[in-house]
Design a protein around this motif. Structure first.
Motif, PDB file in Angstrom:
ATOM      1  N   HIS A 166       4.535 -20.466  -3.981  1.00  0.00           N
ATOM      2  CA  HIS A 166       4.485 -19.065  -4.396  1.00  0.00           C
ATOM      3  C   HIS A 166       3.135 -18.842  -5.090  1.00  0.00           C
TER       4      HIS A 166
ATOM      5  N   LYS B 144       3.645  -4.750  -1.578  1.00  0.00           N
ATOM      6  CA  LYS B 144       4.699  -5.743  -1.776  1.00  0.00           C
ATOM      7  C   LYS B 144       4.112  -7.129  -1.544  1.00  0.00           C
ATOM      8  N   PRO B 145       4.407  -8.096  -2.418  1.00  0.00           N
ATOM      9  CA  PRO B 145       3.831  -9.431  -2.234  1.00  0.00           C
ATOM     10  C   PRO B 145       4.385 -10.116  -0.992  1.00  0.00           C
ATOM     11  N   LYS B 146       3.585 -10.995  -0.434  1.00  0.00           N
ATOM     12  CA  LYS B 146       4.016 -11.762   0.733  1.00  0.00           C
ATOM     13  C   LYS B 146       5.096 -12.745   0.322  1.00  0.00           C
TER      14      LYS B 146
ATOM     15  N   TYR C 114      -4.825  -3.837  -7.469  1.00  0.00           N
ATOM     16  CA  TYR C 114      -3.885  -3.821  -8.585  1.00  0.00           C
ATOM     17  C   TYR C 114      -2.482  -4.218  -8.147  1.00  0.00           C
ATOM     18  N   SER C 115      -2.378  -5.046  -7.123  1.00  0.00           N
ATOM     19  CA  SER C 115      -1.094  -5.522  -6.593  1.00  0.00           C
ATOM     20  C   SER C 115      -0.168  -4.347  -6.289  1.00  0.00           C
TER      21      SER C 115
ATOM     22  N   HIS D 256      -7.709 -14.060  -9.912  1.00  0.00           N
ATOM     23  CA  HIS D 256      -7.714 -12.694  -9.342  1.00  0.00           C
ATOM     24  C   HIS D 256      -8.610 -11.822 -10.226  1.00  0.00           C
TER      25      HIS D 256
ATOM     26  N   LYS E 126      -8.615  -4.901   0.496  1.00  0.00           N
ATOM     27  CA  LYS E 126      -8.218  -5.616  -0.718  1.00  0.00           C
ATOM     28  C   LYS E 126      -7.051  -4.888  -1.382  1.00  0.00           C
ATOM     29  N   ASP E 127      -6.304  -5.602  -2.185  1.00  0.00           N
ATOM     30  CA  ASP E 127      -5.191  -5.045  -2.956  1.00  0.00           C
ATOM     31  C   ASP E 127      -5.534  -5.199  -4.430  1.00  0.00           C
TER      32      ASP E 127
ATOM     33  N   PRO F 290      -1.094 -14.588  -9.092  1.00  0.00           N
ATOM     34  CA  PRO F 290      -2.448 -14.129  -9.423  1.00  0.00           C
ATOM     35  C   PRO F 290      -2.618 -13.997 -10.936  1.00  0.00           C
ATOM     36  N   SER F 291      -3.811 -14.336 -11.418  1.00  0.00           N
ATOM     37  CA  SER F 291      -4.075 -14.238 -12.849  1.00  0.00           C
ATOM     38  C   SER F 291      -5.573 -14.079 -13.088  1.00  0.00           C
ATOM     39  N   THR F 292      -5.911 -13.383 -14.157  1.00  0.00           N
ATOM     40  CA  THR F 292      -7.312 -13.255 -14.554  1.00  0.00           C
ATOM     41  C   THR F 292      -7.724 -14.382 -15.501  1.00  0.00           C
TER      42      THR F 292
END
Length: 127
Positions: A76, A64-66, A60-61, A123, A57-58, A79-81
């Protein structure tokens, strides 16, 4: 007379200390265990991050994003909480103006200027 006895006693104590084998304090790591690894030494938030990275898993980001095409089929990912997030789109590579708009959970939404698609994904943070 007393000063001579005191002086002689101090000299004998110093000679005994010099001739006696000196015992060094033993380190905790010197008992054959070796130096601990980063995983053994990590604590708190760092340990949680390392454990989630081991699971693939990633959290905390960190990575590098895909790269996504930005089409309706391959939008695109945002991610958001929360169930919505504000997004800034640089529509052209040399553009200095950012187009801001809200992206809501559900279907992909288009940028009002260039037409790129963005989709919000929920996320959860590991803590």
């Amino acid at each position: 007379m007393a000063s001579r006895i005191l002086l002689r006693t101090c000299k004998t104590i110093q000679l005994a200390r010099i001739n006696a084998p000196m015992r060094l304090p033993q380190r905790a790591l010197a008992a054959g265990k070796g130096i601990p690894t980063d995983e053994e030494q990590a604590a708190g938030l760092e340990r949680r991050i390392m454990q989630s990275l081991k699971k693939g898993k990633d959290p905390y980001s960190i990575f590098k994003p895909k790269h996504y095409a930005g089409t309706r089929a391959d939008p695109h990912i945002v991610p958001s909480t929360q169930n919505k997030r504000i997004v800034g789109c640089l529509c052209e590579e040399d553009n200095t103006q950012i187009v801001w708009f809200w992206v809501h959970e559900g279907k992909p939404q288009r940028c009002p200027s260039c037409g790129s698609h963005y989709q919000l994904i929920h996320h959860d943070l590991p803590h």
